[in-house]
Design an enzyme around this catalytic site. Structure first.
Site, PDB file in Angstrom:
ATOM      1  N   LYS A 152       0.864  -1.183   0.000  1.00 27.45           N
ATOM      2  CA  LYS A 152       0.000   0.000   0.000  1.00 27.45           C
ATOM      3  C   LYS A 152       0.900   1.233   0.000  1.00 27.45           C
ATOM      4  O   LYS A 152       2.012   1.196   0.527  1.00 27.45           O
ATOM      5  CB  LYS A 152      -0.851  -0.018   1.272  1.00 27.45           C
ATOM      6  CG  LYS A 152      -2.058   0.840   1.242  1.00 27.45           C
ATOM      7  CD  LYS A 152      -3.311   0.105   0.819  1.00 27.45           C
ATOM      8  CE  LYS A 152      -4.499   1.013   0.817  1.00 27.45           C
ATOM      9  NZ  LYS A 152      -5.717   0.374   0.371  1.00 27.45           N
TER      10      LYS A 152
ATOM     11  N   VAL B 235     -16.869   4.568  -2.321  1.00 27.52           N
ATOM     12  CA  VAL B 235     -17.503   3.304  -1.929  1.00 27.52           C
ATOM     13  C   VAL B 235     -18.809   3.575  -1.171  1.00 27.52           C
ATOM     14  O   VAL B 235     -19.838   2.951  -1.451  1.00 27.52           O
ATOM     15  CB  VAL B 235     -16.562   2.451  -1.039  1.00 27.52           C
ATOM     16  CG1 VAL B 235     -17.227   1.125  -0.703  1.00 27.52           C
ATOM     17  CG2 VAL B 235     -15.217   2.217  -1.718  1.00 27.52           C
TER      18      VAL B 235
HETATM   19  P1  NAD Z   1     -13.075   8.302  -0.708  1.00 26.82           P
HETATM   20  O1  NAD Z   1     -11.936   9.211  -0.515  1.00 26.82           O
HETATM   21  O2  NAD Z   1     -13.804   8.323  -1.986  1.00 26.82           O
HETATM   22  O3  NAD Z   1     -14.154   8.526   0.451  1.00 26.82           O
HETATM   23  C1  NAD Z   1     -13.852   8.647   1.791  1.00 26.82           C
HETATM   24  C2  NAD Z   1     -14.848   9.637   2.339  1.00 26.82           C
HETATM   25  O4  NAD Z   1     -14.727   9.624   3.753  1.00 26.82           O
HETATM   26  C3  NAD Z   1     -14.589  11.062   1.872  1.00 26.82           C
HETATM   27  O5  NAD Z   1     -15.769  11.587   1.295  1.00 26.82           O
HETATM   28  C4  NAD Z   1     -14.175  11.787   3.147  1.00 26.82           C
HETATM   29  O6  NAD Z   1     -14.634  13.121   3.157  1.00 26.82           O
HETATM   30  C5  NAD Z   1     -14.869  10.972   4.192  1.00 26.82           C
HETATM   31  N1  NAD Z   1     -14.279  11.092   5.520  1.00 26.82           N
HETATM   32  C6  NAD Z   1     -12.983  11.135   5.903  1.00 26.82           C
HETATM   33  N2  NAD Z   1     -12.877  11.222   7.229  1.00 26.82           N
HETATM   34  C7  NAD Z   1     -14.133  11.227   7.715  1.00 26.82           C
HETATM   35  C8  NAD Z   1     -14.698  11.254   9.009  1.00 26.82           C
HETATM   36  N3  NAD Z   1     -13.949  11.322  10.114  1.00 26.82           N
HETATM   37  N4  NAD Z   1     -16.036  11.216   9.127  1.00 26.82           N
HETATM   38  C9  NAD Z   1     -16.825  11.142   8.031  1.00 26.82           C
HETATM   39  N5  NAD Z   1     -16.348  11.108   6.777  1.00 26.82           N
HETATM   40  C10 NAD Z   1     -15.029  11.145   6.621  1.00 26.82           C
HETATM   41  O7  NAD Z   1     -12.554   6.826  -0.361  1.00 26.82           O
HETATM   42  P2  NAD Z   1     -13.212   5.439  -0.720  1.00 26.82           P
HETATM   43  O8  NAD Z   1     -12.533   4.915  -1.911  1.00 26.82           O
HETATM   44  O9  NAD Z   1     -14.704   5.530  -0.686  1.00 26.82           O
HETATM   45  O10 NAD Z   1     -12.723   4.543   0.507  1.00 26.82           O
HETATM   46  C11 NAD Z   1     -13.363   4.573   1.772  1.00 26.82           C
HETATM   47  C12 NAD Z   1     -12.707   3.559   2.699  1.00 26.82           C
HETATM   48  O11 NAD Z   1     -12.785   2.249   2.125  1.00 26.82           O
HETATM   49  C13 NAD Z   1     -11.207   3.790   2.936  1.00 26.82           C
HETATM   50  O12 NAD Z   1     -10.866   3.386   4.227  1.00 26.82           O
HETATM   51  C14 NAD Z   1     -10.559   2.862   1.937  1.00 26.82           C
HETATM   52  O13 NAD Z   1      -9.254   2.480   2.336  1.00 26.82           O
HETATM   53  C15 NAD Z   1     -11.502   1.696   1.980  1.00 26.82           C
HETATM   54  N6  NAD Z   1     -11.474   0.871   0.780  1.00 26.82           N
HETATM   55  C16 NAD Z   1     -11.741   1.414  -0.434  1.00 26.82           C
HETATM   56  C17 NAD Z   1     -11.719   0.595  -1.557  1.00 26.82           C
HETATM   57  C18 NAD Z   1     -12.086   1.108  -2.917  1.00 26.82           C
HETATM   58  O14 NAD Z   1     -12.376   0.295  -3.810  1.00 26.82           O
HETATM   59  N7  NAD Z   1     -12.141   2.426  -3.138  1.00 26.82           N
HETATM   60  C19 NAD Z   1     -11.395  -0.757  -1.419  1.00 26.82           C
HETATM   61  C20 NAD Z   1     -11.159  -1.266  -0.154  1.00 26.82           C
HETATM   62  C21 NAD Z   1     -11.193  -0.457   0.948  1.00 26.82           C
END
Ligand code: NAD
Length: 355
Positions: free
Chosen positions: A81, A185
């Site tokens: 990562k 997501v």
């Molecule tokens: P993203 O950046 O699109 O969305 C994350 C959202 O969380 C943002 O809108 C941000 O403003 C919000 N956020 C951050 N801190 C916050 C808080 N304290 N309270 C409320 N909202 C908050 O990211 P994503 O791709 O949707 O990923 C979300 C999570 O899922 C991450 O932990 C990521 O590692 C995990 N994940 C994502 C994927 C993927 O396919 N994108 C795969 C596996 C795991």
């Protein structure tokens, strides 16, 4: 203070790469945890870390999680990562992405990158200009596109499996679900939950994003901190990690924790056990959020989204299996899932000894 070597030897990492480019301002850390099953693969996160220590910890914890995720999902991939220090909304440029791409290139395929928080498939296209060791490219560029809908799907499957275990039925109709983070997501997960007739509460760090989601879906927007005090059936962490901790476990009023964010438990042992004690069914994060990496792996090996879907379907049964073993052995669910992931790595390592 704990040195980097102390940390990596405690967590079992193979390699940590610090990347710096003065021209673009790039400061990134790539963590490579374990490559027994194959090249390490895991997304790149761009976030406003307060300091270098925070960024390093995230890179180390996230890459270790990818080892377990890739293994339990049955992929031939190790865990890696990357994190880029900076505000994706302000500091991200094509040049920054390409500078990062050159560091990925230097690893000669030992690390393959993809999207994570703060990154999109068009960023992957910029990285691709410098290295072929990138996945999650736009479909128009020959990739399989944004992995987020697949991540949302397996998270949803894991949530349904948890409902089956907790309530005897996997229907989520009428269940109150709090979604923390409505990003790539979170948005797709909300779509699944809305279709199934859930009462959805949602919060997001960015007010404009929250407003947009509240406008597009049947959800109730709540404050950033308020999310921990709601009376819900399911709490779904979909933002950043460590939100299941000493403080929040005193406040959370839910039967199930099932979300897509990585490293939800601040301390796997302490908070995994606390969930077990409190009767909260915790669906291990790396087990149920594997849909995205399944789809980026499909892109790496040149197969189709149909294959990704087929692999994603398996998450429901695998999650139930972990819950059953956890109940039978009175062990926390995260511990059980890690044991399953590590067993596969150990078994395959033995097979590979002969060539
Ligand atoms: P993203 O950046 O699109 O969305 C994350 C959202 O969380 C943002 O809108 C941000 O403003 C919000 N956020 C951050 N801190 C916050 C808080 N304290 N309270 C409320 N909202 C908050 O990211 P994503 O791709 O949707 O990923 C979300 C999570 O899922 C991450 O932990 C990521 O590692 C995990 N994940 C994502 C994927 C993927 O396919 N994108 C795969 C596996 C795991």
């Amino acid at each position: 203070m704990e040195s980097v070597f102390d940390k990596v030897s405690a967590m079992g990492h193979e390699q940590v790469v610090y990347c710096h480019d003065k021209e673009t301002g790039l400061k990134a850390i790539i963590g490579i945890h374990n490559t027994v099953l194959g090249p390490s693969l895991g997304g790149t996160r761009m976030w406003m870390y307060e300091n270098e220590q925070q960024a390093l910890n995230d890179a180390l914890r996230l890459s270790r999680g990818m080892t377990f995720k890739n293994s339990i999902a049955g992929l031939n991939l190790g865990g890696g990562k990357a994190v880029i220090i900076g505000d994706a909304k302000k500091h991200k440029t094509e040049a920054l992405m390409r500078a990062f791409g050159r560091f990925v290139k230097n690893l000669n395929g030992k690390y393959i990158t993809a999207e994570d928080v703060g990154m999109t498939s068009s960023d992957m296209e910029h990285i691709f200009a410098e290295t072929k060791h990138v996945s999650g490219l736009p479909e128009a560029r020959g990739g399989l596109g944004d992995p987020s809908p697949f991540t949302a799907y397996t998270t949803y499957m894991g949530m349904k499996a948890a409902a089956k275990k907790a309530y005897g039925s996997d229907s989520l109709e009428g269940k109150a679900v709090s979604v923390q983070g409505a990003g790539n997501v979170g948005k797709y997960l909300i779509e699944f939950l809305e279709k199934e007739g859930c009462k959805i509460y949602v919060t997001d760090y960015y007010e404009d994003r929250l407003k947009q989601i509240a406008n597009d879906y049947k959800v109730e927007a709540v404050g950033l901190d308020e999310i921990y005090d709601l009376n819900v059936d399911i709490y779904s962490p979909c933002a950043l990690g460590a939100t299941v901790n000493n403080d929040t476990l005193k406040r959370l009023n839910c039967d199930i924790i099932a979300g897509c964010s990585n490293n939800q438990l601040a301390d796997e042992k302490v908070h995994g056990d606390l969930c077990l004690e409190k009767g909260i069914l915790y669906a291990p994060d790396f087990l149920i959020n594997c849909g995205g990496v399944i789809n980026v792996y499909a892109e790496v090996i040149g197969t189709t989204k149909d294959w990704s879907q087929y692999k994603c379907e398996k998450v429901y049964d695998q999650t139930l299996k972990v819950f059953e073993a956890s109940a039978a052995e009175n062990k926390n669910t995260q511990e059980v899932a890690i044991e399953i992931a590590m067993k596969r790595i150990e078994d395959i390592a033995k097979v590979k000894v002969t060539y």
